[in-house]
Scaffold this motif. Structure first.
Motif, PDB file in Angstrom:
ATOM      1  N   LEU A   5       5.695 -56.246  -1.180  1.00  0.00           N
ATOM      2  CA  LEU A   5       6.361 -57.247  -1.991  1.00  0.00           C
ATOM      3  C   LEU A   5       5.584 -57.435  -3.281  1.00  0.00           C
ATOM      4  O   LEU A   5       4.347 -57.448  -3.273  1.00  0.00           O
ATOM      5  N   ILE A   6       6.326 -57.599  -4.382  1.00  0.00           N
ATOM      6  CA  ILE A   6       5.725 -57.799  -5.693  1.00  0.00           C
ATOM      7  C   ILE A   6       5.994 -59.237  -6.131  1.00  0.00           C
ATOM      8  O   ILE A   6       7.143 -59.682  -6.122  1.00  0.00           O
ATOM      9  N   ASN A   7       4.944 -59.938  -6.524  1.00  0.00           N
ATOM     10  CA  ASN A   7       5.074 -61.313  -6.999  1.00  0.00           C
ATOM     11  C   ASN A   7       5.684 -61.282  -8.402  1.00  0.00           C
ATOM     12  O   ASN A   7       5.145 -60.659  -9.310  1.00  0.00           O
ATOM     13  N   ILE A   8       6.815 -61.965  -8.579  1.00  0.00           N
ATOM     14  CA  ILE A   8       7.473 -62.012  -9.887  1.00  0.00           C
ATOM     15  C   ILE A   8       7.343 -63.384 -10.524  1.00  0.00           C
ATOM     16  O   ILE A   8       8.063 -63.709 -11.465  1.00  0.00           O
ATOM     17  N   PHE A  43       5.877 -67.728  -9.750  1.00  0.00           N
ATOM     18  CA  PHE A  43       6.190 -68.951  -9.015  1.00  0.00           C
ATOM     19  C   PHE A  43       6.338 -68.710  -7.515  1.00  0.00           C
ATOM     20  O   PHE A  43       7.124 -69.368  -6.844  1.00  0.00           O
ATOM     21  N   GLY A  44       5.611 -67.741  -6.991  1.00  0.00           N
ATOM     22  CA  GLY A  44       5.646 -67.459  -5.563  1.00  0.00           C
ATOM     23  C   GLY A  44       6.857 -66.661  -5.113  1.00  0.00           C
ATOM     24  O   GLY A  44       7.044 -66.463  -3.916  1.00  0.00           O
ATOM     25  N   ASN A  45       7.674 -66.199  -6.040  1.00  0.00           N
ATOM     26  CA  ASN A  45       8.848 -65.394  -5.691  1.00  0.00           C
ATOM     27  C   ASN A  45       8.454 -63.927  -5.598  1.00  0.00           C
ATOM     28  O   ASN A  45       7.632 -63.448  -6.373  1.00  0.00           O
ATOM     29  N   MET A  46       9.046 -63.236  -4.641  1.00  0.00           N
ATOM     30  CA  MET A  46       8.703 -61.836  -4.387  1.00  0.00           C
ATOM     31  C   MET A  46       9.955 -60.970  -4.345  1.00  0.00           C
ATOM     32  O   MET A  46      11.024 -61.445  -3.958  1.00  0.00           O
ATOM     33  N   VAL A  47       9.784 -59.705  -4.737  1.00  0.00           N
ATOM     34  CA  VAL A  47      10.845 -58.711  -4.564  1.00  0.00           C
ATOM     35  C   VAL A  47      10.227 -57.500  -3.868  1.00  0.00           C
ATOM     36  O   VAL A  47       9.034 -57.251  -3.973  1.00  0.00           O
ATOM     37  N   SER A  48      11.062 -56.769  -3.181  1.00  0.00           N
ATOM     38  CA  SER A  48      10.594 -55.583  -2.466  1.00  0.00           C
ATOM     39  C   SER A  48      10.341 -54.449  -3.456  1.00  0.00           C
ATOM     40  O   SER A  48      11.223 -54.080  -4.237  1.00  0.00           O
ATOM     41  N   ALA A  49       9.148 -53.898  -3.421  1.00  0.00           N
ATOM     42  CA  ALA A  49       8.787 -52.816  -4.334  1.00  0.00           C
ATOM     43  C   ALA A  49       9.642 -51.574  -4.101  1.00  0.00           C
ATOM     44  O   ALA A  49       9.978 -50.852  -5.046  1.00  0.00           O
ATOM     45  N   SER A  50      10.033 -51.325  -2.863  1.00  0.00           N
ATOM     46  CA  SER A  50      10.804 -50.120  -2.563  1.00  0.00           C
ATOM     47  C   SER A  50      12.257 -50.218  -3.020  1.00  0.00           C
ATOM     48  O   SER A  50      12.935 -49.203  -3.131  1.00  0.00           O
ATOM     49  N   ARG A  51      12.749 -51.419  -3.298  1.00  0.00           N
ATOM     50  CA  ARG A  51      14.143 -51.610  -3.712  1.00  0.00           C
ATOM     51  C   ARG A  51      14.286 -51.747  -5.223  1.00  0.00           C
ATOM     52  O   ARG A  51      15.385 -51.848  -5.740  1.00  0.00           O
TER      53      ARG A  51
END
Length: 92
Positions: free
Chosen positions: A3-6, A8-16
């Motif tokens: 997961l990549i922090n974008i 404010f504590g929000n994350m997105v999946s690096a593989s997607r």
């Protein structure tokens, strides 16, 4: 799954993740508006100025308040830590 922090504590999946772009150009603004109309826009800016637009493989568009370079650095840092973990397993 990394997961990549974008911000404010929000994350997105690096593989997607497909692309990280700046929101200034007219085509990107159109993509944001189309995603808003379709219901696939995720606004993770917490009311701050959008500085990065993240395109996902699921056709979701994520808005972030941190610079595209910062997101890219976090992505490369995450991939380097995966490579280090794999090397450590091989060495043992």
């Amino acid at each position: 799954m990394k997961l990549i922090n974008i911000g404010f504590g929000n994350m997105v999946s690096a593989s997607r993740l497909i692309a990280i772009v700046s929101p200034e150009s007219a085509p990107i603004k159109r993509i944001i508006q189309e995603a808003r109309d379709k219901g696939t826009l995720i606004d993770a800016t917490y009311g701050r100025r959008t500085r990065a637009v993240i395109m996902m493989d699921s056709d979701h568009v994520v808005l972030s308040a941190i610079q595209p370079e910062t997101v890219a650095n976090r992505l490369s840092d995450a991939s380097e830590s995966v490579e280090l973990d794999e090397e450590e397993v091989i060495d043992e």
